[in-house]
Design an enzyme around this catalytic site. Structure first.
Site, PDB file in Angstrom:
ATOM      1  N   PHE A 111      66.915   1.631 -67.179  1.00  0.00           N
ATOM      2  CA  PHE A 111      67.012   2.472 -68.378  1.00  0.00           C
ATOM      3  C   PHE A 111      65.982   2.113 -69.443  1.00  0.00           C
ATOM      4  O   PHE A 111      65.677   2.917 -70.315  1.00  0.00           O
ATOM      5  CB  PHE A 111      68.424   2.377 -68.977  1.00  0.00           C
ATOM      6  CG  PHE A 111      68.653   1.129 -69.798  1.00  0.00           C
ATOM      7  CD1 PHE A 111      68.241   1.066 -71.130  1.00  0.00           C
ATOM      8  CD2 PHE A 111      69.259  -0.001 -69.257  1.00  0.00           C
ATOM      9  CE1 PHE A 111      68.429  -0.086 -71.888  1.00  0.00           C
ATOM     10  CE2 PHE A 111      69.444  -1.152 -69.998  1.00  0.00           C
ATOM     11  CZ  PHE A 111      69.027  -1.192 -71.322  1.00  0.00           C
ATOM     12  N   CYS A 137      62.171  -6.191 -70.418  1.00  0.00           N
ATOM     13  CA  CYS A 137      62.162  -7.243 -69.402  1.00  0.00           C
ATOM     14  C   CYS A 137      61.202  -8.361 -69.793  1.00  0.00           C
ATOM     15  O   CYS A 137      61.276  -9.457 -69.260  1.00  0.00           O
ATOM     16  CB  CYS A 137      61.749  -6.665 -68.060  1.00  0.00           C
ATOM     17  SG  CYS A 137      60.174  -5.818 -68.178  1.00  0.00           S
ATOM     18  N   GLU A 160      71.005 -13.369 -68.821  1.00  0.00           N
ATOM     19  CA  GLU A 160      70.130 -12.398 -69.498  1.00  0.00           C
ATOM     20  C   GLU A 160      71.035 -11.527 -70.370  1.00  0.00           C
ATOM     21  O   GLU A 160      71.942 -10.850 -69.871  1.00  0.00           O
ATOM     22  CB  GLU A 160      69.427 -11.526 -68.454  1.00  0.00           C
ATOM     23  CG  GLU A 160      68.512 -10.499 -69.095  1.00  0.00           C
ATOM     24  CD  GLU A 160      67.867  -9.541 -68.090  1.00  0.00           C
ATOM     25  OE1 GLU A 160      68.530  -9.132 -67.122  1.00  0.00           O
ATOM     26  OE2 GLU A 160      66.703  -9.184 -68.304  1.00  0.00           O
TER      27      GLU A 160
HETATM   28  P1  NAD Z   1      70.353  -1.883 -63.382  1.00  0.00           P
HETATM   29  O1  NAD Z   1      70.064  -2.865 -62.324  1.00  0.00           O
HETATM   30  O2  NAD Z   1      71.747  -1.729 -63.857  1.00  0.00           O
HETATM   31  O3  NAD Z   1      69.904  -0.405 -62.892  1.00  0.00           O
HETATM   32  C1  NAD Z   1      68.640  -0.171 -62.332  1.00  0.00           C
HETATM   33  C2  NAD Z   1      68.744   0.999 -61.354  1.00  0.00           C
HETATM   34  O4  NAD Z   1      69.650   0.649 -60.304  1.00  0.00           O
HETATM   35  C3  NAD Z   1      69.273   2.274 -61.981  1.00  0.00           C
HETATM   36  O5  NAD Z   1      68.550   3.358 -61.471  1.00  0.00           O
HETATM   37  C4  NAD Z   1      70.736   2.310 -61.557  1.00  0.00           C
HETATM   38  O6  NAD Z   1      71.230   3.619 -61.396  1.00  0.00           O
HETATM   39  C5  NAD Z   1      70.730   1.587 -60.229  1.00  0.00           C
HETATM   40  N1  NAD Z   1      71.957   0.819 -59.990  1.00  0.00           N
HETATM   41  C6  NAD Z   1      72.753   0.230 -60.915  1.00  0.00           C
HETATM   42  N2  NAD Z   1      73.784  -0.416 -60.323  1.00  0.00           N
HETATM   43  C7  NAD Z   1      73.612  -0.235 -58.989  1.00  0.00           C
HETATM   44  C8  NAD Z   1      74.353  -0.665 -57.837  1.00  0.00           C
HETATM   45  N3  NAD Z   1      75.454  -1.402 -57.958  1.00  0.00           N
HETATM   46  N4  NAD Z   1      73.908  -0.304 -56.628  1.00  0.00           N
HETATM   47  C9  NAD Z   1      72.790   0.434 -56.482  1.00  0.00           C
HETATM   48  N5  NAD Z   1      72.064   0.873 -57.542  1.00  0.00           N
HETATM   49  C10 NAD Z   1      72.457   0.544 -58.773  1.00  0.00           C
HETATM   50  O7  NAD Z   1      69.354  -2.186 -64.586  1.00  0.00           O
HETATM   51  P2  NAD Z   1      69.336  -1.513 -66.029  1.00  0.00           P
HETATM   52  O8  NAD Z   1      70.514  -1.979 -66.803  1.00  0.00           O
HETATM   53  O9  NAD Z   1      69.076  -0.066 -65.920  1.00  0.00           O
HETATM   54  O10 NAD Z   1      67.996  -2.163 -66.620  1.00  0.00           O
HETATM   55  C11 NAD Z   1      67.958  -3.424 -67.242  1.00  0.00           C
HETATM   56  C12 NAD Z   1      67.566  -4.511 -66.263  1.00  0.00           C
HETATM   57  O11 NAD Z   1      66.304  -4.220 -65.695  1.00  0.00           O
HETATM   58  C13 NAD Z   1      67.392  -5.868 -66.924  1.00  0.00           C
HETATM   59  O12 NAD Z   1      67.950  -6.843 -66.093  1.00  0.00           O
HETATM   60  C14 NAD Z   1      65.889  -6.032 -67.032  1.00  0.00           C
HETATM   61  O13 NAD Z   1      65.427  -7.362 -67.078  1.00  0.00           O
HETATM   62  C15 NAD Z   1      65.468  -5.376 -65.788  1.00  0.00           C
HETATM   63  N6  NAD Z   1      64.068  -4.978 -65.849  1.00  0.00           N
HETATM   64  C16 NAD Z   1      63.181  -5.746 -65.176  1.00  0.00           C
HETATM   65  C17 NAD Z   1      61.841  -5.444 -65.234  1.00  0.00           C
HETATM   66  C18 NAD Z   1      60.843  -6.274 -64.503  1.00  0.00           C
HETATM   67  O14 NAD Z   1      59.690  -5.926 -64.526  1.00  0.00           O
HETATM   68  N7  NAD Z   1      61.200  -7.356 -63.864  1.00  0.00           N
HETATM   69  C19 NAD Z   1      61.399  -4.337 -65.967  1.00  0.00           C
HETATM   70  C20 NAD Z   1      62.342  -3.567 -66.639  1.00  0.00           C
HETATM   71  C21 NAD Z   1      63.686  -3.907 -66.566  1.00  0.00           C
END
Ligand code: NAD
Length: 511
Positions: A163, A295, A396
């Site tokens: 997101f 991130c 985090e």
């Molecule tokens: P999230 O893991 O909850 O969701 C990411 C994606 O996975 C979304 O499209 C979501 O619909 C899907 N998803 C969520 N739960 C799932 C499940 N149980 N099974 C399968 N798919 C699932 O992450 P978020 O809350 O949207 O984003 C924040 C996180 O992303 C933070 O941990 C942040 O550090 C990380 N992030 C990392 C980077 C990087 O470059 N390493 C960059 C941006 C964000």
């Protein structure tokens, strides 16, 4: 074919609808579930988004497969023209795109514009695809025999994104994937889905053939349908570590190429000789920008020696001046958190930090934003004397909560960073070139900043962390991105056909 289920309530029917995007147009067939999209500044629903079933993902894969069979042979000139046209369109509609981000994510408009610009850098990089796909050629590897290498697209590839950067993170993936000759299916976050559809429209306008870029919205059901679909050759994922691990394990078990970028706990080490005003400015910008939902946000400041005592007043002074307001308000520096649940989660960490004995030097919980009582706002919080065994250090938090950990020496600070399970970004602030050079060599983290708090690489370098911040071998964009979305082939050719020299069952030898 299943018909679209319309929302039951009158309230829902007045909301904007975010459909899937398949075959170059909005797609609402097979939609049996919708999700709410909230405006974090008002706490009200702003749209409803379609949630994909297996059938929808199947339809997207079929469309993408058809399209890719032609697109893989589109000339490099044609692919480049599409990328240039797309770049111009995003540039032209930057404000509109940024407003969508602010409305659904909550980040302030200037930050949203910055996000679009950083995404555009990858589009610009992808405009150079003819250069990037150049292979090698060796003449006369044997008598009248030449060898050359080419890189070919994988087929249909998918991206699953978080997101916090609804425009930029997908742009880390699809411009290169498409320019390499693949068809791309994007599954963006269900919390802020509209930027994906806006990008799809612009790609369509840029002349991208139907089916080369598709969007399927939804949650785990959509993600699992992607992971289990044999028509998808590779998956790029960015999100939390727990989901990244799941995506990597499931995707690779199903024979896919996977790069899965996970969560982070980025440290900023401040040595006593550093320019402390620069360090304080940087820590506040990198700790509270986008409400800490980056991130690459700094969430731990490791102050070495007497740096902490001298830094704390500088941090407090700057934090007190931050303007927390709806992202669309002029002069707003920090917006709300993305959802009510996330707001509650971040609050619970502030409570845990206090309960476990950290000193809450700045408490943002009392913040009220006039006229926005239902918005998901939380003021900046600063903890001092945080210990590595505390939950606020371990987890985090992904909110406007900065922890100061005090370390006696450089070695203690380095050991702390290297013991952390995350290894996305790190920064050191010092005026000692030798110390900085030693740090860049010894620190076990993927992206390192020296007097730079958020060292996000430019598009022509690759982005990615180490340890629990990345599962897989390839970082995103840059050369590694091109490698991820292609596979190599080496051709050995004898042309024109030489005289036939008879049957030879020996292993071919080059002469
Ligand atoms: P999230 O893991 O909850 O969701 C990411 C994606 O996975 C979304 O499209 C979501 O619909 C899907 N998803 C969520 N739960 C799932 C499940 N149980 N099974 C399968 N798919 C699932 O992450 P978020 O809350 O949207 O984003 C924040 C996180 O992303 C933070 O941990 C942040 O550090 C990380 N992030 C990392 C980077 C990087 O470059 N390493 C960059 C941006 C964000």
């Amino acid at each position: 074919m299943a018909t679209t289920t319309e929302p039951e309530s009158h309230v829902q029917s007045k909301l904007e609808t975010v459909p899937h995007w398949i075959d170059g147009k909005p797609y609402t067939e097979h939609v049996v579930r919708w999700g709410d999209v909230m405006n974090p500044a008002t706490g009200e629903r702003s749209a409803r988004v379609a949630f994909a079933t297996n059938d929808v993902v199947h339809a997207a894969v079929q469309s993408a497969t058809r399209a890719q069979q032609k697109w893989r042979n589109a000339s490099l000139a044609q692919r480049t023209r599409v990328m240039f046209a797309f770049r111009q369109l995003v540039e032209k509609h930057k404000q509109e795109m940024a407003q969508i981000l602010t409305r659904e994510h909550g980040k302030v408009l200037s930050d949203a514009l910055g996000e679009v610009s950083r995404g555009l850098e990858v589009v610009e990089f992808a405009c150079g695809i003819p250069q990037l796909l150049k292979g090698e050629f060796s003449e006369n590897v044997s008598t009248e025999v030449d060898s050359f290498s080419i890189r070919q697209p994988l087929g249909v590839v998918a991206g699953i994104t978080p997101f916090n950067f609804p425009a930029m993170v997908p742009m880390w993936m699809y411009p290169l994937a498409i320019a390499c000759g693949n068809a791309f299916i994007l599954k963006p976050s269900e919390k802020d889905p509209s930027a994906a559809n806006f990008s799809a429209q612009l790609l369509h306008e840029a002349g991208l053939p139907e089916g080369v870029f598709s969007v399927v919205h939804g949650d785990k059901v959509a993600v699992d349908a992607i992971l289990n679909n044999p028509g998808i050759a590779a998956v790029s994922f960015v999100g939390s570590t727990i989901v990244a691990r799941y995506i990597y394990e499931t995707g690779t078990r199903n024979g896919k190429r996977v790069q899965a970028l996970g969560g982070a706990k980025n440290h900023m080490v401040v040595l006593p000789d550093a320019d402390l005003d620069l360090a304080a400015d940087s820590a506040v910008s990198a700790g509270y920008g986008s409400a800490g939902e980056r991130c690459m946000a700094i969430s731990v400041l490791v102050a070495v020696g007497d740096a902490a005592d001298r830094l704390l007043p500088k941090l407090k002074e700057r934090i007190a001046k931050l303007k927390v307001a709806p992202g669309s308000e002029p002069g707003a520096e920090m917006g709300p958190l993305v959802t009510k649940d996330h707001h509650a989660r971040v609050l619970s960490y502030v409570e845990k930090g206090q309960a476990q004995g950290a000193e809450l030097a700045v408490d943002g919980r009392g913040l009220r934003v006039p006229g926005h009582d239902k918005g998901f706002f939380l003021g900046p919080c600063l903890f001092d004397r945080v210990k590595p065994d505390m939950t606020i250090y371990q987890d985090e938090i992904f909110g406007p909560v900065l922890s100061v950990v005090r370390a006696s020496t450089y070695d203690e600070a380095l050991a702390l960073v290297n013991a952390n399970r995350y290894a996305n970004g790190v920064a050191i602030f010092t005026n000692d070139g030798g110390a900085a050079r030693r740090f860049q060599n010894e620190v076990q983290v993927g992206m390192v900043g020296i007097n730079v708090p958020i060292p996000v690489p430019m598009a022509y370098y690759s982005f990615g962390g180490w340890k629990s911040s990345l599962f897989g071998d390839s970082h995103v964009h840059g050369r590694e991105g091109v490698h991820f979305y292609t596979r190599g082939k080496v051709v050995t050719s004898r042309w024109p056909d030489p005289q036939h020299r008879g049957v030879n069952l020996g292993f071919p030898q080059m002469k």
